[in-house]
Design a protein around this motif. Structure first.
Motif, short mmCIF file in Angstrom:
data_model
loop_
_atom_site.label_atom_id
_atom_site.label_comp_id
_atom_site.label_asym_id
_atom_site.label_seq_id
_atom_site.Cartn_x
_atom_site.Cartn_y
_atom_site.Cartn_z
N SER A 293 44.44 -63.60 54.82
CA SER A 293 44.19 -62.23 55.28
C SER A 293 43.03 -62.18 56.25
O SER A 293 43.07 -61.46 57.26
N ILE A 294 41.97 -62.94 55.94
CA ILE A 294 40.82 -63.00 56.84
C ILE A 294 41.25 -63.56 58.19
O ILE A 294 40.88 -63.04 59.26
N ALA A 295 42.03 -64.64 58.16
CA ALA A 295 42.49 -65.27 59.40
C ALA A 295 43.36 -64.30 60.20
O ALA A 295 43.24 -64.22 61.43
N PHE A 296 44.25 -63.57 59.52
CA PHE A 296 45.14 -62.64 60.22
C PHE A 296 44.35 -61.51 60.86
O PHE A 296 44.61 -61.11 61.99
N ALA A 297 43.36 -60.99 60.14
CA ALA A 297 42.60 -59.84 60.64
C ALA A 297 41.66 -60.22 61.78
O ALA A 297 41.46 -59.44 62.72
N THR A 298 41.08 -61.43 61.71
CA THR A 298 40.08 -61.83 62.70
C THR A 298 40.65 -62.69 63.82
O THR A 298 40.00 -62.86 64.86
N SER A 299 41.85 -63.25 63.62
CA SER A 299 42.45 -64.20 64.56
C SER A 299 41.53 -65.39 64.81
O SER A 299 41.51 -65.96 65.91
N ALA A 303 36.64 -68.35 60.77
CA ALA A 303 36.15 -67.28 59.89
C ALA A 303 36.69 -67.44 58.48
O ALA A 303 36.05 -67.05 57.50
N ALA A 304 37.89 -68.04 58.36
CA ALA A 304 38.51 -68.21 57.05
C ALA A 304 38.21 -69.56 56.42
O ALA A 304 38.53 -69.77 55.25
N LEU A 305 37.58 -70.48 57.17
CA LEU A 305 37.38 -71.84 56.67
C LEU A 305 36.57 -71.90 55.37
O LEU A 305 37.01 -72.55 54.41
N PRO A 306 35.40 -71.27 55.27
CA PRO A 306 34.63 -71.38 54.02
C PRO A 306 35.40 -70.88 52.80
O PRO A 306 35.42 -71.53 51.75
N ARG A 307 36.05 -69.72 52.96
CA ARG A 307 36.80 -69.15 51.83
C ARG A 307 38.01 -70.01 51.49
O ARG A 307 38.39 -70.15 50.32
N ALA A 308 38.64 -70.59 52.50
CA ALA A 308 39.80 -71.45 52.26
C ALA A 308 39.40 -72.68 51.44
O ALA A 308 40.11 -73.09 50.52
N MET A 309 38.27 -73.28 51.78
CA MET A 309 37.81 -74.46 51.04
C MET A 309 37.45 -74.10 49.60
O MET A 309 37.77 -74.84 48.67
N GLU A 310 36.80 -72.97 49.42
CA GLU A 310 36.49 -72.51 48.06
C GLU A 310 37.76 -72.25 47.26
O GLU A 310 37.86 -72.62 46.08
N ALA A 311 38.73 -71.60 47.91
CA ALA A 311 39.98 -71.26 47.23
C ALA A 311 40.73 -72.50 46.78
O ALA A 311 41.27 -72.56 45.67
N MET A 312 40.76 -73.53 47.62
CA MET A 312 41.47 -74.76 47.26
C MET A 312 40.74 -75.53 46.16
O MET A 312 41.37 -76.11 45.29
N GLU A 313 39.42 -75.52 46.19
CA GLU A 313 38.69 -76.18 45.11
C GLU A 313 38.92 -75.45 43.79
O GLU A 313 39.12 -76.08 42.74
N ALA A 314 38.91 -74.13 43.81
CA ALA A 314 39.18 -73.35 42.60
C ALA A 314 40.63 -73.54 42.13
O ALA A 314 40.92 -73.46 40.94
N PHE A 315 41.53 -73.82 43.07
CA PHE A 315 42.95 -74.01 42.75
C PHE A 315 43.20 -75.34 42.06
O PHE A 315 44.21 -75.53 41.39
N GLY A 316 42.28 -76.30 42.23
CA GLY A 316 42.43 -77.59 41.56
C GLY A 316 42.34 -78.80 42.46
O GLY A 316 42.55 -79.93 42.00
N VAL A 317 42.05 -78.60 43.75
CA VAL A 317 41.91 -79.72 44.68
C VAL A 317 40.47 -80.22 44.63
O VAL A 317 39.54 -79.44 44.84
N PRO A 318 40.24 -81.52 44.36
CA PRO A 318 38.87 -82.03 44.30
C PRO A 318 38.12 -81.81 45.60
O PRO A 318 38.71 -81.83 46.69
N ARG A 319 36.82 -81.62 45.49
CA ARG A 319 36.00 -81.29 46.65
C ARG A 319 36.08 -82.36 47.73
O ARG A 319 36.12 -82.04 48.93
N LYS A 320 36.08 -83.64 47.35
CA LYS A 320 36.10 -84.70 48.36
C LYS A 320 37.37 -84.64 49.22
O LYS A 320 37.35 -84.97 50.40
N ILE A 321 38.48 -84.20 48.59
CA ILE A 321 39.73 -84.07 49.35
C ILE A 321 39.70 -82.82 50.21
O ILE A 321 40.09 -82.85 51.39
N VAL A 322 39.23 -81.73 49.65
CA VAL A 322 39.10 -80.49 50.43
C VAL A 322 38.21 -80.71 51.65
O VAL A 322 38.53 -80.29 52.77
N ALA A 323 37.08 -81.38 51.43
CA ALA A 323 36.10 -81.58 52.50
C ALA A 323 36.65 -82.43 53.64
O ALA A 323 36.21 -82.29 54.78
N PHE A 324 37.61 -83.32 53.35
CA PHE A 324 38.18 -84.13 54.41
C PHE A 324 39.42 -83.47 55.03
O PHE A 324 39.53 -83.35 56.25
#
Length: 451
Positions: A293-299, A303-324
């Motif tokens: 939604s952030i990406a769609f609204a801001t184009s 702008a959506a990168l920080p929240r996307a990384m947080e969302a994937m880590e909370a979803f179950g993806v390890p941080r080292k994988i998210v970070a790469f």
């Protein structure tokens, strides 16, 4: 008397339309973004094309100047961004299996996205009937000489497969840059980037040089893009002046085709990938809803990168994988942009009244597979890549300026699709590595997602 009344009503309508343009200009002046000015230029260009077609056709030189500047950017930009992207994100020695799995996934999915865009535009034929002639064709027609056929340097309809393979590889980098052979430049940059990554610390000075070249070309692009509103207005004025208001119908069909293709991408590629890797579809959709939604609204993907990384880590993806995977995906896994690129390239051919054979369309996909990598941080990156593709395929550039006028409408969906695709890539790599759900998310991340 009736004629006088008709003329009076026409004058009133004309005045009201230009008052509307003036109001849009005041609105654009209150914004710091370039997009409102591009929108204003698009509206003003249509008005000039309708009200003063003889003036409109003389404005083509403005868009031609912009085109020349864009062409000077393409080669160095793709060279610098691909080398620094591969060597900076894809250190093949240090990241091991995660690197090659990510790159394989990126290439497979973006290629499928390119094919979806290709099929969609061939089905709807949104550019057919637009009849935008190239500058070269126009001038040569005026001089009485026949316009040259717009083909690949090695015509796809007659070349052997050996010629096709040979044409992909450069024999001289400078020659490839001068001739605008972006596929050859991209192949050189990929091989150079891999070699540079394998050097490790010894290649650091060359990596810094490639990164500096990229940064300079980013700034160069920023400067050139200030001319975008004038170029868009002039190109659209010329197109409407030459072809009439019917061009707007084609643009509406293009927008509908693009969003239909994004739905096909989600249903035909992303959901099957989730099922194949046993990623919970509902859970993933919930996790990516906010960053998308952030990406769609801001184009803006950033702008959506920080929240996307947080969302994937909370979803179950390890941080080292998210970070790469997620940052690397911003350079190598632009799903929404891939759909857009093939669609824009074939729309350009259709608008010029050209028919690209199957071999030429395959060449288009191959060029875009490489040329689209590494330029995600560039303003109007898709325009730069489309210009490069049009140059390599000897296509006219005028329809690209017409597309730019409605780019903001498609950019929202394109950016959201890019973010969702990168989030899914991180989950796929985690599943592939057998590490999905094995590492608890940071309490800070969980707290942020709960807010």
């Amino acid at each position: 008397m009736g004629l006088a009344n008709g003329a009076g009503l026409h004058g009133v309508a004309l005045t009201l339309r230009w008052l509307g343009v003036a109001a849009l200009m005041l609105f654009a002046a209150s914004r710091r973004s370039l997009m409102p000015w591009i929108f204003v230029a698009m509206v003003a260009g249509v008005e000039v094309g309708l009200d003063a077609p003889h003036v409109a056709v003389q404005l083509r030189v403005i868009s031609d100047v912009f085109l020349r500047l864009i062409k000077t950017i393409v080669g160095p930009l793709i060279l610098g961004t691909l080398i620094s992207g591969i060597a900076g994100h894809g250190n093949l020695k240090s990241v091991g299996r995660m690197a090659w799995k990510s790159l394989v996934y990126f290439e497979v999915v973006t290629t499928l996205a390119l094919v979806i865009g290709l099929v969609a535009i061939n089905v709807t034929k949104a550019g057919v009937g637009l009849n935008v002639a190239s500058a070269a064709a126009t001038s040569e027609a005026g001089s009485g000489s026949a316009a040259p056929a717009s083909k690949l340097e090695v015509p796809a309809s007659t070349m052997r497969w050996q010629d096709f393979v040979l044409h992909v590889f450069p024999e001289n980098l400078t020659k490839s840059l001068v001739e605008g052979q972006i596929l050859q430049v991209s192949v050189f940059a990929v091989l150079f980037g891999i070699a540079l990554a394998m050097l490790g610390e010894r290649g650091a000075p060359m990596l810094r040089l490639a990164e500096s070249l990229s940064e300079v070309m980013f700034k160069f692009t920023n400067i050139v893009m200030y001319l975008a509103p004038l170029a868009v207005g002039a190109a659209l004025a010329y197109t409407v002046g030459q072809s009439g208001a019917g061009v707007l119908v084609n643009l509406g069909k293009l927008v509908l085709t693009y969003y239909g293709a994004l739905i096909a991408l989600a249903v035909g590629v992303l959901v099957p990938v989730m099922l194949l890797f046993r990623i919970p579809v509902a859970g993933f959709a919930k996790a990516v809803a906010e960053p998308a939604s952030i990406a769609f609204a801001t184009s803006a993907s950033e702008a959506a990168l920080p929240r996307a990384m947080e969302a994937m880590e909370a979803f179950g993806v390890p941080r080292k994988i998210v970070a790469f995977v997620v940052p690397a995906g911003y350079s190598f896994n632009m799903d929404g942009s891939s759909v857009y690129l093939t669609m824009g390239a074939i729309f350009t051919a259709q608008a010029a009244g050209m028919h690209l054979r199957l071999g030429e369309q395959i060449m288009t996909v191959l060029i875009l597979m490489l040329a689209s990598k590494g330029v995600s941080g560039v303003p109007r990156a898709t325009l730069v890549v489309l210009m490069a593709t049009a140059s390599s395929l000897r296509l006219p550039s005028e329809p690209l300026f017409v597309i730019l006028g409605i780019d903001a409408v498609m950019d929202m969906g394109r950016t959201a699709a890019n973010v969702v695709g990168n989030c899914l890539a991180s989950a796929v790599v985690a599943k592939w590595e057998g590490e999905f759900g094995t590492e608890p998310a940071s309490p800070v991340v969980l707290e942020g997602m709960a807010e």
